[in-house]
Design a protein around this motif. Structure first.
Motif, short mmCIF file in Angstrom:
data_model
loop_
_atom_site.label_atom_id
_atom_site.label_comp_id
_atom_site.label_asym_id
_atom_site.label_seq_id
_atom_site.Cartn_x
_atom_site.Cartn_y
_atom_site.Cartn_z
N ALA A 154 -17.84 0.24 3.82
CA ALA A 154 -17.37 1.60 3.56
C ALA A 154 -15.85 1.63 3.39
CB ALA A 154 -17.80 2.52 4.71
N VAL A 155 -15.14 0.86 4.22
CA VAL A 155 -13.68 0.80 4.11
C VAL A 155 -13.28 0.17 2.78
CG1 VAL A 155 -11.59 -0.20 5.09
CG2 VAL A 155 -13.34 0.74 6.60
N SER A 156 -14.02 -0.85 2.34
CA SER A 156 -13.71 -1.49 1.06
C SER A 156 -13.85 -0.50 -0.09
CB SER A 156 -14.64 -2.69 0.84
OG SER A 156 -14.47 -3.66 1.85
N PHE A 157 -14.92 0.29 -0.07
CA PHE A 157 -15.09 1.30 -1.12
C PHE A 157 -14.01 2.37 -1.04
CE2 PHE A 157 -19.44 -0.29 -1.83
CZ PHE A 157 -19.49 -0.18 -3.21
N ALA A 158 -13.57 2.67 0.18
CA ALA A 158 -12.50 3.66 0.33
C ALA A 158 -11.20 3.14 -0.28
CB ALA A 158 -12.30 3.98 1.82
N VAL A 159 -10.88 1.86 -0.04
CA VAL A 159 -9.68 1.28 -0.65
C VAL A 159 -9.80 1.27 -2.17
CG1 VAL A 159 -8.32 -0.85 -0.86
CG2 VAL A 159 -9.16 -0.13 1.37
N LEU A 160 -10.99 0.97 -2.66
CA LEU A 160 -11.21 0.92 -4.11
C LEU A 160 -11.03 2.29 -4.75
CD1 LEU A 160 -12.12 -0.83 -6.55
CD2 LEU A 160 -14.47 -0.18 -5.99
N THR A 161 -11.64 3.32 -4.15
CA THR A 161 -11.64 4.64 -4.76
C THR A 161 -10.40 5.47 -4.45
OG1 THR A 161 -12.91 5.50 -2.88
CG2 THR A 161 -14.15 4.75 -4.81
N LEU A 162 -9.77 5.23 -3.29
CA LEU A 162 -8.61 6.02 -2.91
C LEU A 162 -7.29 5.36 -3.28
CD1 LEU A 162 -9.70 7.27 0.64
CD2 LEU A 162 -9.91 8.45 -1.56
N LEU A 172 0.83 -1.21 0.00
CA LEU A 172 0.00 0.00 0.00
C LEU A 172 0.86 1.26 0.00
CD1 LEU A 172 -2.80 -1.00 2.54
CD2 LEU A 172 -3.10 -0.60 0.10
N VAL A 173 1.93 1.23 0.80
CA VAL A 173 2.81 2.40 0.87
C VAL A 173 3.55 2.62 -0.44
CG1 VAL A 173 4.83 3.37 2.02
CG2 VAL A 173 3.07 2.23 3.38
N VAL A 174 4.08 1.54 -1.01
CA VAL A 174 4.87 1.66 -2.24
C VAL A 174 4.01 2.08 -3.43
CG1 VAL A 174 6.24 0.35 -3.91
CG2 VAL A 174 6.60 0.01 -1.46
N LEU A 175 2.81 1.53 -3.53
CA LEU A 175 1.95 1.79 -4.69
C LEU A 175 0.96 2.92 -4.47
CD1 LEU A 175 1.14 -1.91 -5.67
CD2 LEU A 175 2.74 -0.38 -6.80
N TRP A 176 0.97 3.54 -3.28
CA TRP A 176 -0.04 4.57 -3.00
C TRP A 176 0.07 5.70 -4.03
CZ3 TRP A 176 -4.05 4.05 0.10
CH2 TRP A 176 -4.86 5.18 0.32
N ILE A 186 -7.01 1.71 -5.33
CA ILE A 186 -6.97 0.85 -6.52
C ILE A 186 -7.14 1.67 -7.81
CG2 ILE A 186 -8.11 -1.04 -7.72
CD1 ILE A 186 -8.71 -2.30 -5.03
N LEU A 187 -8.21 2.45 -7.89
CA LEU A 187 -8.48 3.18 -9.13
C LEU A 187 -7.41 4.24 -9.43
CD1 LEU A 187 -12.37 3.58 -8.88
CD2 LEU A 187 -11.05 1.81 -10.05
N PRO A 188 -7.06 5.11 -8.47
CA PRO A 188 -6.01 6.10 -8.78
C PRO A 188 -4.66 5.46 -9.10
CG PRO A 188 -7.24 6.75 -6.82
CD PRO A 188 -7.63 5.35 -7.13
N ALA A 189 -4.31 4.37 -8.42
CA ALA A 189 -3.01 3.73 -8.69
C ALA A 189 -2.95 3.18 -10.10
CB ALA A 189 -2.77 2.61 -7.66
#
Length: 455
Positions: free
Chosen positions: A215-223, A63-67, A225-228
């Motif tokens: 809600a956390v799952s959607f946060a991981v997806l939108t903050l 997560l840190v490397v690919l953020w 997965i998609l931007p990365a």
């Protein structure tokens, strides 16, 4: 009389009651079903932690490397979803002659062998809707424009209806705004509220935790997965890290931090790796590029550096994760319940008993997954049916082949997760050493034995 009120639990059973079929079995099943998972030994917890903690640490590093730090900026094209939009409201709708507003259908050509030639000239005289729309957000708030709605349009406008309007700054002033959709915020918000209410009413605290995990799952997806992916990171690596983070958060948040949940996590991880390997193999072998419709074409045009086949594989992984969680948690719980009901069962018998539950689960889950994908692709399947194409032609076309690969790879992973998770859970729970659970659990056992000696 004084010895009759014995405390419930395995440490207080009378001598000789450890064989299968002894009477306290219902007590075990009842207490487990309405409370947390039974504690396991310190030895077993260490073994599980030795596997889960490094995995969780690797996910955190990923997560840190690919953020990404946010989606990259780009100049809007004005095509499809890549348009600037504002909110609007229909002020009034008048009925006018379509011919007066140049909104008739395509004029007949005279050739009756074509759809255009067979068009009824009288249809051009039907009444069209002339809607006056007011822009309610943005720099042009309060500005009005006219939208013509043809009589055969699937979307008819009504007075006081909320709409979404597209803004084209480079177009002539009278053509800068147009209605692209209706405003669905209220019904969608109401439906989401009903869903949350149903989950909380039925699931109670578990339901609340499930909503927080969602809600956390959607946060991981939108903050993440998609931007990365938009930043150019490898879609498969992003999907693996993001899906693993979602899995860890959702499972531990919904089911608690326990050995049973950790086994479900490990079973899900192994199944995800299998899906990733199979998906990578068959997507490459079938030469599936992942660029098959207007949306993927637009993405590729805006961000040509994105690996579209990798994006397809990432979608397969993320799409399979939700059902995988359900399967692995169910199988792990089944093994734990069987072990609590009969602690003398060995790993082989535990596996044989739990796999019978898993076979029923496999049938329903695979059918659900296939029908879900078929339902999403129904318009496409209808087009092939209209064209009267053969089954082989339809199945091997890239559009349908993508869905087939997505469905079958995910289904293989789901099917494999049942015996994998069941075997893992049977081995783990059978390797438990109850005598080293905790100091607090050992104390009542000593007290129980003392009472039996006094008896």
């Amino acid at each position: 009389m004084t010895s009759s009120p014995q405390p419930h639990g395995p440490d207080h059973e009378p001598d000789g009651a450890h064989g299968p079929g002894h009477t306290p079995v219902p007590v075990h099943a009842h207490s487990h079903g309405h409370g947390p998972a039974a504690p396991v030994s310190r030895h077993l917890r260490r073994i599980i932690a030795a596997v889960v903690i490094p995995f969780a640490a690797a996910v955190a590093v990923g997560l840190v490397v690919l953020w990404p730090g946010g989606a990259p900026d780009h100049e809007r094209t004005g095509v499809g979803f890549d348009r600037q939009t504002e909110q609007g409201r229909v002020v009034r709708v008048e009925r006018v002659d379509c011919a007066d507003v140049n909104a008739g259908q395509v004029p007949p050509t005279g050739d009756t062998t074509t759809p255009e030639g067979r068009a009824d000239p009288d249809s051009q005289q039907d009444a069209c809707g002339k809607a006056t729309v007011e822009v309610t957000t943005g720099k042009d708030k309060g500005r009005t424009f006219v939208e013509i709605v043809q009589p055969d349009s699937s979307r008819q406008l009504q007075a006081d209806q909320g709409v979404v309007v597209a803004y084209a700054p480079d177009a002539p002033r009278e053509l800068q705004y147009s209605v692209t959709d209706v405003d669905r915020e209220l019904p969608m918000a109401l439906l989401a509220g009903l869903f949350a209410l149903a989950v909380v009413l039925v699931g109670r605290m578990r339901g609340v935790m499930a909503l927080i995990a969602l809600a956390v799952s959607f946060a991981v997806l939108t903050l993440f997965i998609l931007p990365a992916i938009l930043q150019g990171s490898n879609p498969l690596a992003v999907a693996v890290v993001g899906a693993s983070a979602i899995m860890l958060i959702a499972l531990y948040m919904c089911h608690g931090v326990s050995a049973r949940t950790s086994v479900a996590v490990l079973g899900t991880l192994i199944s995800l790796l299998l899906i990733g390997l199979l998906g990578s193999l068959f997507i490459g072998w079938a030469v599936l590029g992942g660029n098959t419709d207007d949306n993927t074409g637009l993405i590729h045009g805006l961000f040509p550096e994105i690996d579209m086949s990798g994006l397809l594989l990432a979608g397969v992984l993320i799409g399979s994760l939700g059902v995988l969680d359900d399967v692995t948690v169910t199988q792990t719980s089944a093994v734990w319940e069987l072990h609590q009901a009969d602690p003398t069962m060995g790993p082989r018998k535990l596996y044989q008993s739990a796999i019978r539950i898993g076979r029923d689960h496999i049938a329903s889950v695979v059918n659900t997954l296939v029908l879900a994908y078929a339902g999403a692709s129904l318009p496409l399947l209808l087009l092939f049916s209209i064209a009267q194409s053969s089954v082989g032609t339809v199945a091997t076309s890239e559009l349908v082949a993508e869905e087939i690969v997505r469905t079958l790879v995910g289904s293989i992973g789901l099917v494999a997760s049942v015996p994998l998770t069941t075997a893992l859970a049977a081995l783990v729970v059978s390797a438990d050493r109850p005598g080293t659970t905790t100091a607090g659990a050992a104390a009542p056992a000593r007290g129980g034995k003392g009472r039996r000696r006094r008896k």
